[in-house]
Design an enzyme around this catalytic site. Sequence first.
Site, mmCIF file in Angstrom:
data_model
loop_
_atom_site.group_PDB
_atom_site.id
_atom_site.type_symbol
_atom_site.label_atom_id
_atom_site.label_comp_id
_atom_site.label_asym_id
_atom_site.label_seq_id
_atom_site.Cartn_x
_atom_site.Cartn_y
_atom_site.Cartn_z
ATOM 1 N N VAL A 63 0.802 -1.239 0.000
ATOM 2 C CA VAL A 63 0.000 0.000 0.000
ATOM 3 C C VAL A 63 0.831 1.284 0.000
ATOM 4 O O VAL A 63 0.308 2.360 -0.286
ATOM 5 C CB VAL A 63 -1.004 0.038 1.184
ATOM 6 C CG1 VAL A 63 -2.066 -1.029 1.031
ATOM 7 C CG2 VAL A 63 -0.292 -0.056 2.536
ATOM 8 N N ASN A 89 -7.356 -1.116 5.269
ATOM 9 C CA ASN A 89 -7.162 -1.826 6.538
ATOM 10 C C ASN A 89 -5.706 -2.217 6.777
ATOM 11 O O ASN A 89 -5.298 -2.392 7.928
ATOM 12 C CB ASN A 89 -8.055 -3.085 6.513
ATOM 13 C CG ASN A 89 -7.638 -4.120 7.519
ATOM 14 O OD1 ASN A 89 -7.937 -4.003 8.699
ATOM 15 N ND2 ASN A 89 -6.913 -5.152 7.054
ATOM 16 N N TYR A 154 2.793 5.510 15.613
ATOM 17 C CA TYR A 154 1.532 4.789 15.337
ATOM 18 C C TYR A 154 0.351 5.673 15.708
ATOM 19 O O TYR A 154 -0.606 5.792 14.935
ATOM 20 C CB TYR A 154 1.514 3.483 16.139
ATOM 21 C CG TYR A 154 0.333 2.570 15.836
ATOM 22 C CD1 TYR A 154 0.316 1.759 14.703
ATOM 23 C CD2 TYR A 154 -0.765 2.492 16.703
ATOM 24 C CE1 TYR A 154 -0.746 0.909 14.429
ATOM 25 C CE2 TYR A 154 -1.835 1.645 16.439
ATOM 26 C CZ TYR A 154 -1.815 0.854 15.304
ATOM 27 O OH TYR A 154 -2.891 0.012 15.039
ATOM 28 N N LYS A 158 -2.415 6.957 13.049
ATOM 29 C CA LYS A 158 -3.840 6.612 13.227
ATOM 30 C C LYS A 158 -4.687 7.863 13.479
ATOM 31 O O LYS A 158 -5.839 7.927 13.050
ATOM 32 C CB LYS A 158 -3.999 5.589 14.355
ATOM 33 C CG LYS A 158 -3.409 4.218 14.026
ATOM 34 C CD LYS A 158 -4.098 3.600 12.824
ATOM 35 C CE LYS A 158 -3.632 2.178 12.542
ATOM 36 N NZ LYS A 158 -4.296 1.593 11.365
ATOM 37 N N THR A 192 2.671 -7.981 13.379
ATOM 38 C CA THR A 192 3.887 -7.202 13.608
ATOM 39 C C THR A 192 3.995 -6.663 15.039
ATOM 40 O O THR A 192 4.901 -5.909 15.345
ATOM 41 C CB THR A 192 3.912 -6.021 12.617
ATOM 42 O OG1 THR A 192 2.591 -5.455 12.547
ATOM 43 C CG2 THR A 192 4.341 -6.465 11.232
ATOM 44 N N THR A 195 5.089 -5.815 21.799
ATOM 45 C CA THR A 195 4.714 -5.612 23.202
ATOM 46 C C THR A 195 3.247 -5.906 23.496
ATOM 47 O O THR A 195 2.917 -6.364 24.589
ATOM 48 C CB THR A 195 5.047 -4.171 23.649
ATOM 49 O OG1 THR A 195 4.506 -3.263 22.686
ATOM 50 C CG2 THR A 195 6.531 -3.954 23.745
#
Length: 249
Positions: A63, A89, A154, A158, A192, A195
């Site tokens: 993507v 997604n 991240y 997002k 991926t 933690t």
Amino acid sequence: MRLASKVALITGAAHGMGEAMARLFAREGAKVILADILEAEGRQVTAAINGAGGHALYLSLDVQDEAQWVAVMGEIQQRYGRLDIVVNNAGISGAVPDRLDVAYFDKLTAVNLRGTFLGVKYAIESMKKTGGGSIVNFSSISGLIGQEFVHMGYNAAKAGIHVLTKSAAVQFGRDGIRVNSVHPGMMPPMRTSVTAADPAVRARALAAVPLGRAGTAEEAAYAALFLASDEASYITGAEIIVDGGYTAA
Ligand code: NAD
């Protein structure tokens, strides 16, 4: 069936929530295109859908790569002549040990944010020609709040997807294109994830979920199904949070 005669492209459909959506959308009558970098897994899911009487096609797509989007959209245009639903997604996890790694910031934003932007761009170009469609972008609760174990790249990606969704909804509503986001909370760990797959970290996060458990891939898939379908015909620029009440606490 809730998606009868629709053509739907789902990125990251070889595994996890993307796989759940591919199977669900096909059961609801959509012709589903599964796009992923995991070719063997993607072809396996595609074969299972076709074997069960659905219609599925696997196409390779990274993507982040605009040239690959052009190739995928050309193939869809040639085979189906239209695209009614795009679910952006595909993503990589921010649950990594080094939360200040700069290279990982770049990777997180390239796959999650740039990848979604490219999906929105090519969805709009195609949907404009056929009178509209529905775009569903996968953000996260990490696009709404901070979490102790998540790389801030991240969160940034997002959160970017959250407002990019609203921006696209405002700019292309008059073309009949609806754009909404889904925000899953504690789900099965991503491939991926490091933690968030750690039992101690997971137990702490799960303790803060009012419904008292993790969600399933299917529970997120049903939210996307609603937004993708004509049942959501007056809903655009909105978000559905699928987190068992985590962000309400
Ligand atoms: P997953 O790791 O199980 O599946 C992600 C899929 O995306 C995989 O099939 C992978 O191969 C594919 N992918 C990764 N990079 C790609 C690329 N560059 N091009 C094309 N495909 C690529 O993850 P999941 O749990 O199913 O997550 C799906 C979406 O939901 C992601 O956007 C993720 O950020 C988001 N999300 C996940 C969780 C969670 O806890 N699992 C929570 C909130 C949001």
